[in-house]
Design a protein around this motif. Structure first.
Motif, PDB file in Angstrom:
ATOM      1  N   PHE A  89       0.818  -1.202   0.000  1.00  0.00           N
ATOM      2  CA  PHE A  89       0.000   0.000   0.000  1.00  0.00           C
ATOM      3  C   PHE A  89       0.858   1.260   0.000  1.00  0.00           C
ATOM      4  N   PHE A  90       0.430   2.255  -0.730  1.00  0.00           N
ATOM      5  CA  PHE A  90       0.962   3.606  -0.547  1.00  0.00           C
ATOM      6  C   PHE A  90      -0.191   4.582  -0.728  1.00  0.00           C
ATOM      7  N   THR A  91      -0.153   5.665   0.025  1.00  0.00           N
ATOM      8  CA  THR A  91      -1.305   6.557   0.066  1.00  0.00           C
ATOM      9  C   THR A  91      -0.878   7.999   0.313  1.00  0.00           C
ATOM     10  N   MET A  92      -1.756   8.924  -0.058  1.00  0.00           N
ATOM     11  CA  MET A  92      -1.558  10.350   0.197  1.00  0.00           C
ATOM     12  C   MET A  92      -2.617  10.796   1.197  1.00  0.00           C
ATOM     13  N   PHE A  93      -2.177  11.226   2.373  1.00  0.00           N
ATOM     14  CA  PHE A  93      -3.099  11.699   3.403  1.00  0.00           C
ATOM     15  C   PHE A  93      -3.275  13.212   3.305  1.00  0.00           C
ATOM     16  N   ARG A  94      -4.505  13.642   3.556  1.00  0.00           N
ATOM     17  CA  ARG A  94      -4.825  15.063   3.619  1.00  0.00           C
ATOM     18  C   ARG A  94      -5.552  15.330   4.926  1.00  0.00           C
ATOM     19  N   HIS A  95      -5.362  16.517   5.486  1.00  0.00           N
ATOM     20  CA  HIS A  95      -6.054  16.860   6.720  1.00  0.00           C
ATOM     21  C   HIS A  95      -7.553  16.638   6.509  1.00  0.00           C
ATOM     22  N   PRO A  96      -8.215  15.878   7.397  1.00  0.00           N
ATOM     23  CA  PRO A  96      -9.620  15.515   7.146  1.00  0.00           C
ATOM     24  C   PRO A  96     -10.570  16.694   7.033  1.00  0.00           C
ATOM     25  N   ILE A  97     -10.330  17.767   7.766  1.00  0.00           N
ATOM     26  CA  ILE A  97     -11.217  18.926   7.649  1.00  0.00           C
ATOM     27  C   ILE A  97     -10.962  19.643   6.334  1.00  0.00           C
ATOM     28  N   GLU A  98      -9.711  19.816   5.976  1.00  0.00           N
ATOM     29  CA  GLU A  98      -9.390  20.454   4.696  1.00  0.00           C
ATOM     30  C   GLU A  98      -9.918  19.630   3.533  1.00  0.00           C
ATOM     31  N   ARG A  99      -9.906  18.316   3.672  1.00  0.00           N
ATOM     32  CA  ARG A  99     -10.418  17.443   2.615  1.00  0.00           C
ATOM     33  C   ARG A  99     -11.906  17.684   2.374  1.00  0.00           C
ATOM     34  N   THR A 100     -12.697  17.745   3.443  1.00  0.00           N
ATOM     35  CA  THR A 100     -14.139  17.940   3.299  1.00  0.00           C
ATOM     36  C   THR A 100     -14.459  19.334   2.773  1.00  0.00           C
ATOM     37  N   VAL A 101     -13.744  20.335   3.251  1.00  0.00           N
ATOM     38  CA  VAL A 101     -13.966  21.701   2.776  1.00  0.00           C
ATOM     39  C   VAL A 101     -13.647  21.801   1.293  1.00  0.00           C
ATOM     40  N   SER A 102     -12.547  21.206   0.881  1.00  0.00           N
ATOM     41  CA  SER A 102     -12.172  21.227  -0.525  1.00  0.00           C
ATOM     42  C   SER A 102     -13.221  20.535  -1.381  1.00  0.00           C
ATOM     43  N   GLU A 103     -13.736  19.426  -0.888  1.00  0.00           N
ATOM     44  CA  GLU A 103     -14.760  18.688  -1.639  1.00  0.00           C
ATOM     45  C   GLU A 103     -16.034  19.523  -1.793  1.00  0.00           C
ATOM     46  N   PHE A 104     -16.403  20.260  -0.746  1.00  0.00           N
ATOM     47  CA  PHE A 104     -17.602  21.094  -0.797  1.00  0.00           C
ATOM     48  C   PHE A 104     -17.505  22.114  -1.928  1.00  0.00           C
ATOM     49  N   TYR A 105     -16.364  22.765  -2.054  1.00  0.00           N
ATOM     50  CA  TYR A 105     -16.203  23.775  -3.096  1.00  0.00           C
ATOM     51  C   TYR A 105     -15.961  23.140  -4.473  1.00  0.00           C
ATOM     52  N   TYR A 106     -15.290  22.001  -4.490  1.00  0.00           N
ATOM     53  CA  TYR A 106     -15.015  21.324  -5.757  1.00  0.00           C
ATOM     54  C   TYR A 106     -16.306  20.884  -6.437  1.00  0.00           C
ATOM     55  N   ARG A 107     -17.229  20.362  -5.666  1.00  0.00           N
ATOM     56  CA  ARG A 107     -18.470  19.847  -6.237  1.00  0.00           C
ATOM     57  C   ARG A 107     -19.331  20.962  -6.848  1.00  0.00           C
ATOM     58  N   ASN A 139     -24.583  12.408   5.176  1.00  0.00           N
ATOM     59  CA  ASN A 139     -23.865  11.358   4.456  1.00  0.00           C
ATOM     60  C   ASN A 139     -22.806  11.912   3.513  1.00  0.00           C
ATOM     61  N   GLU A 140     -22.851  13.213   3.231  1.00  0.00           N
ATOM     62  CA  GLU A 140     -21.882  13.818   2.327  1.00  0.00           C
ATOM     63  C   GLU A 140     -20.683  14.414   3.061  1.00  0.00           C
ATOM     64  N   TRP A 141     -20.740  14.455   4.386  1.00  0.00           N
ATOM     65  CA  TRP A 141     -19.647  15.059   5.132  1.00  0.00           C
ATOM     66  C   TRP A 141     -18.408  14.168   5.167  1.00  0.00           C
ATOM     67  N   ASN A 142     -18.609  12.856   4.966  1.00  0.00           N
ATOM     68  CA  ASN A 142     -17.495  11.897   5.012  1.00  0.00           C
ATOM     69  C   ASN A 142     -16.757  11.942   6.343  1.00  0.00           C
ATOM     70  N   GLY A 143     -17.514  12.023   7.442  1.00  0.00           N
ATOM     71  CA  GLY A 143     -16.880  12.021   8.753  1.00  0.00           C
ATOM     72  C   GLY A 143     -16.144  10.730   9.030  1.00  0.00           C
TER      73      GLY A 143
END
Length: 312
Positions: A89-107, A139-143
């Motif tokens: 496995f290899f992965t890229m982690f992002r701060h969970p709050i920044e991830r959700t905020v970014s998704e809100f504006y991206y959508r 369900n869209e917050w991805n908590g």
């Protein structure tokens, strides 16, 4: 998206949701196909549960057709990879709050997204606080998204033991990257897997790593604000997991002695202050260095002393 484009640019064969587009979802046999951009894919979608089962039935790991397999459910990959056919496995982690905020504006603007429900221009009519206050969007917050995916459970079912399990899974199975250290993370991935010698690597990095695909500038949410606190409340496990991922990122730097070392990113929280009666007087700095003499340890008891044999 940026990582997928980057490794496609390196002429690597990917297994992702793209694999079953252009009519390949009905293929009877496992094969590699090339799209109009010249990118190559295996004809399975390993980002979905049903796709993982199909990849298993078609013996994806045994056939060695994919260089990189993108998954959304790491806990289910045991269906694909086994003791004699391993993956890493290899992965890229992002701060969970920044991830959700970014998704809100991206959508709000992502009209190019092929996945139904991702693009939602109606979100532009709301503030992020209004979106978070509306329970119908829960369900869209991805908590606690990352913790839930690692242990294979729904976020509402998570317990402290699941966080412990997720951390151990991360420590023992993952090469950890961080979005805020993207280029450094990619250098580690490529070094570990032996991809650093690709002829067009610098060109691909310039196009897809240093200039991320689908980057969407938006207003940040400040730490301590209403939106931040609301998202922190539904990401209690993910925030702890992210802090641990940063710690692992620093520790794994030792695996790459030939790569430039960056400033450590993880900061241990300061210890709580001692009670007043336990506090020591402050050390007063001297104008000149002060030598410290360390006395030798006391000799061991006679019965523990061992006479060294003379060398011959």
């Amino acid at each position: 998206t940026s990582m997928k484009r980057y490794y496609s640019c390196l002429d690597m064969v990917l297994s992702s949701h793209v694999g079953i587009t252009e009519g390949h979802e009905h293929d009877k046999y496992l094969q590699v196909w090339t799209n109009k951009d010249g990118y190559r894919y295996v004809n399975v979608d390993t980002t979905k549960e049903i796709g993982i089962l199909r990849a298993k039935s078609l013996k994806l790991a045994e056939r060695h057709l994919a260089d990189v397999v993108f998954v959304t459910y790491p806990a289910l990959t045991t269906h694909i990879f086994q003791q004699q056919f391993k993956g890493r496995f290899f992965t890229m982690f992002r701060h969970p709050i920044e991830r959700t905020v970014s998704e809100f504006y991206y959508r709000q603007v992502a009209n190019w997204e092929p996945v139904a429900g991702v693009f939602n221009p109606n979100l532009a009519q709301q503030t992020i606080e209004e979106w978070l206050r509306d329970a119908s969007n829960e369900n869209e917050w991805n908590g606690d998204f990352m913790t839930a995916k690692l242990v294979g459970k729904a976020a509402v079912e998570l317990t402290p033991d699941d966080l412990v399990m997720a951390k151990e899974f991360l420590r023992t199975k993952f090469l950890v990257g961080l979005v805020q250290r993207t280029e450094e993370s990619v250098d580690r991935f490529d070094t570990y897997f032996g991809w650093g010698g690709k002829a067009n690597r610098e060109q691909c990095k310039a196009e897809y790593v240093r200039t991320p695909v689908n980057k969407n500038e938006h207003q940040a949410v400040e730490n301590g604000s209403e939106a931040w606190n609301m998202l922190a409340a539904v990401n209690t496990y993910d925030l702890q997991l992210y802090a641990y991922a940063m710690q692992l990122f620093d520790e794994q730097a030792a695996m790459f002695p030939n790569l430039p070392r960056s400033i450590p990113i993880y900061q241990q929280p300061p210890p709580p202050p001692l009670p007043v009666e336990q506090q020591l007087p402050p050390v007063i700095p001297q104008e000149q260095p002060v030598g410290v003499s360390i006395p030798p340890p006391p000799p061991p008891p006679v019965e523990q002393q061992v006479q060294q044999e003379p060398m011959t």
